[in-house]
Design an enzyme around this catalytic site. Structure first.
Site, PDB file in Angstrom:
ATOM      1  N   GLU A 137       6.965  -1.907   0.100  1.00  0.00           N
ATOM      2  CA  GLU A 137       5.755  -1.755  -0.728  1.00  0.00           C
ATOM      3  C   GLU A 137       6.022  -1.894  -2.223  1.00  0.00           C
ATOM      4  O   GLU A 137       5.346  -1.278  -3.049  1.00  0.00           O
ATOM      5  CB  GLU A 137       5.055  -0.426  -0.439  1.00  0.00           C
ATOM      6  CG  GLU A 137       4.476  -0.331   0.966  1.00  0.00           C
ATOM      7  CD  GLU A 137       3.679   0.935   1.188  1.00  0.00           C
ATOM      8  OE1 GLU A 137       3.828   1.895   0.410  1.00  0.00           O
ATOM      9  OE2 GLU A 137       2.897   0.973   2.164  1.00  0.00           O
ATOM     10  N   GLU A 169       2.568  -1.980   9.162  1.00  0.00           N
ATOM     11  CA  GLU A 169       2.056  -0.617   9.236  1.00  0.00           C
ATOM     12  C   GLU A 169       0.536  -0.673   9.388  1.00  0.00           C
ATOM     13  O   GLU A 169      -0.113  -1.587   8.879  1.00  0.00           O
ATOM     14  CB  GLU A 169       2.395   0.199   7.975  1.00  0.00           C
ATOM     15  CG  GLU A 169       3.858   0.507   7.761  1.00  0.00           C
ATOM     16  CD  GLU A 169       4.092   1.349   6.494  1.00  0.00           C
ATOM     17  OE1 GLU A 169       3.161   2.067   6.071  1.00  0.00           O
ATOM     18  OE2 GLU A 169       5.195   1.273   5.938  1.00  0.00           O
TER      19      GLU A 169
END
Length: 624
Positions: A206, A278
């Site tokens: 991320e 995710e």
């Protein structure tokens, strides 16, 4: 290794040394061999017709290497590996040329009381849970390489692994970046012989785009291992893509929209692979002790994402966040620093959402009911929709042994091999069969009765019209309606209702579950082993505990404390008193440096105590 050439690390001081190599089957049969100058970086090593490693048949081989000076072995090493080919294409992921839809969960290497410091048996157990209990074919080791014991077990059972360099969102200065490059090199060189690993994660999880850094991490991974693709987990739309796969954390689903974003809205690159790394997680944290309606919604959110990802073209698969709850920092907890994002609790007890994944496998029957069928759990006593997670063809429902309906998997979740069965009407079927009503009349009566449950006598206009029609055309009276309401809806103070759910596959009942107000309570204890081996490190047994009634249904309301007492050759890890949450808890036993018999006694008020015996042996010391 591709079956014909063995690539070796360069031996810097190879003068006068000989290298001897042998490839053997798991049974020890030598299949290929070579001996020659130790200074070579590549040697020919042909294995004829190797059996390919895949998820169903994870064939493994051994490479034995010995360094000789004359006839004397000065060093030797043995490594396990497998032959297989992995590839991401625009339409998905291929293993040995066969399209495989990746269905997995993210895993943290974390345990209650222990953090990451769990021994081999516990590490291996997590792989078994993912494969055999949850029915996954893949796992993401978020966000760092994990224990070799875990990856070894993934090799053995055919569980695909997406592993990545450590880090989360932050990118530091030049020294920090140099360490990230070193981490990339260490990850690939340390783990590249594991056939289960199919994708290298070469971005900080991320993190923002950093073209210079991520060009270099990709170059390192491709240079050191040209056989595997690279990915890099991001939460950015249209991120710069140097990897082979666009791996994206898709948290777009909020309960009423589609399960995942379309690939075209996330990346313009149509030629490379695409993977959802995710989903869900923080969008809908759910505790094991939450009400049934919330636990069902949690499960259905997983259903929607997995189904939509499988139906959308070009999405290779998805990894749910996450396998189990875990200790976290203060921002992600519920005041207790526990992250409740898992489909299991911290002790690896399954929440309802775990059944979404378990029901996708074919090896054993699965039948999990979302409801206790207790009307006191629901507003106005309306059970609403009951979710049944199963890999059967249909579910037959019985109320006090009378047929209440037969229900097929929900067609709207056709991306799943086994969509959930949504039992949304057990009333009209009973009215048809027990009261002799036509289907149209039965459904109208059902609507009115459920409306009374929700609104009392102040029915909305649409239901008032139905009630008036039933009274005028079918001769219904208030007393008749009250009688039907008490028998088929509320039943306050009446006969105890016993519900039975039969999972039917190929015309046969393969699993059955009963829901009825229970009168007894018992402790159900599952342990992964009754034999422990002490040394060279301590060994650990995992125990998962549930409070259940006489029908085997979980007492999800039960929060009583367990009293744990260990004696003999084992000792507890963690406290001696543990509360149940959602009717579940767990504990761990460890060896303490001695052989013999150990015992664990588990006590809870209202249930018979459970005593388990463990045998502890000492590991044989290796001779030098």
């Amino acid at each position: 290794m591709d079956g014909s050439v063995c690539c070796l690390p360069r031996c810097e001081d190879a003068q006068g040394l000989t290298l001897r190599l042998a490839v053997c089957s798991e049974e020890g049969e030598q299949l290929a061999g070579w001996q020659g100058d130790a200074g070579q970086e590549q040697v020919p090593l042909q294995v004829e017709n190797p059996v390919l490693w895949d998820c169903d048949h994870p064939a493994l081989y051994w490479l034995q290497a010995a360094l000789l000076q004359g006839d004397t072995v000065v060093d030797e090493h043995t490594v396990r590996f497998g032959f297989r080919r992995v590839e991401f294409c625009p339409d998905g992921f291929y293993l040995n040329g066969k399209r495989v839809q990746l269905r997995g969960l993210n895993r943290h290497q974390s345990w209650p009381y222990l953090g990451y410091a769990a021994p081999a048996r516990a590490q291996r157990l997590d792989a078994d849970i993912l494969k055999y209990e949850l029915g996954c074919n893949a796992v993401r080791t978020s966000h760092y390489p994990q224990s070799h014991h875990f990856i070894d077990r993934c090799d053995e059972i055919g569980l695909l692994v997406f592993t990545e360099i450590p880090g989360w969102q932050h990118i530091g200065g030049e020294d920090w970046k140099a360490q990230a490059l070193a981490n990339t090199e260490e990850m690939v060189t340390q783990w590249r012989n594991h056939p289960s690993i199919f994708l290298w994660g070469v971005r900080i999880n991320e993190s923002a785009d950093d073209d210079q850094l991520y060009r270099r991490t990709n170059e390192i991974a491709h240079r050191l291992d040209p056989t595997r693709p690279t990915g890099g987990v991001r939460n950015l739309v249209h991120s710069h893509l140097f990897e082979d796969v666009y791996t994206y954390n898709d948290f777009s689903h909020h309960g009423t929209n589609r399960g995942c974003a379309s690939r075209a809205t996330i990346t313009k690159d149509k030629e490379k692979g695409y993977l959802i790394s995710e989903y869900n997680g923080h969008m809908f944290p759910t505790k094991a002790c939450d009400c049934e309606a919330k636990r069902l919604e949690h499960a259905l959110r997983h259903v929607r994402v997995v189904s939509d990802a499988a139906r959308q073209p070009g999405i290779a698969g998805s990894f749910g966040w996450c396998m189990f709850d875990y200790n976290t920092h203060r921002d992600f907890g519920s005041g207790d620093r526990i992250c409740y994002h898992g489909v299991m609790d911290m002790f690896r007890n399954p929440k309802l959402a775990a059944a979404v994944y378990a029901s996708q496998q074919e090896e054993k029957p699965v039948l999990e009911i979302s409801s206790s069928m207790d009307i006191g759990e629901y507003p106005a006593g309306d059970l609403g929709t009951v979710g049944v997670f199963t890999n059967a063809d249909r579910v037959d429902v019985y109320r006090n042994d009378l047929p209440a309906g037969s229900f097929a998997p929900a067609k709207e979740y056709g991306g799943l091999a086994h969509p959930p069965v949504l039992v949304d009407d057990t009333v009209s079927g009973m009215l048809e069969q027990q009261e002799g009503m036509s289907r149209r009349t039965a459904r109208m009566v059902r609507d009115v009765l459920l409306g009374v449950a929700r609104c009392g006598t102040a029915l909305p206009p649409k239901l008032l019209l139905k009630a008036a029609w039933l009274m005028g055309c079918k001769g219904f009276t208030r007393d008749k309606g009250l009688d039907l309401y008490n028998r088929y809806i509320a039943g306050w103070g009446g006969q105890v209702v016993r519900w039975r759910f039969d999972a039917v596959k190929d015309g046969k009942v393969v699993a059955s579950a009963v829901r009825c107000p229970g009168e007894r309570m018992a402790l159900e204890v599952r342990r992964d082993t009754d034999t422990l081996v002490d040394g060279p490190a301590w060994d650990m047994a995992t125990l998962r505990i549930r409070a259940v009634d006489e029908y085997g249904a979980q007492h999800s309301w039960c929060s009583r404390s367990l009293i744990l007492r260990a004696e003999g050759a084992v000792e507890l890890i963690g406290p001696a008193a543990v509360p149940l949450s959602g009717g579940m808890a767990g504990c761990y036993l460890r060896t303490k440096g001695q052989a013999g018999t150990g015992r664990l006694t588990i006590e809870m008020e209202g249930a018979q105590p459970v005593t388990l015996t463990f045998q502890v042996t000492k590991a044989k010391e290796e001779t030098v």
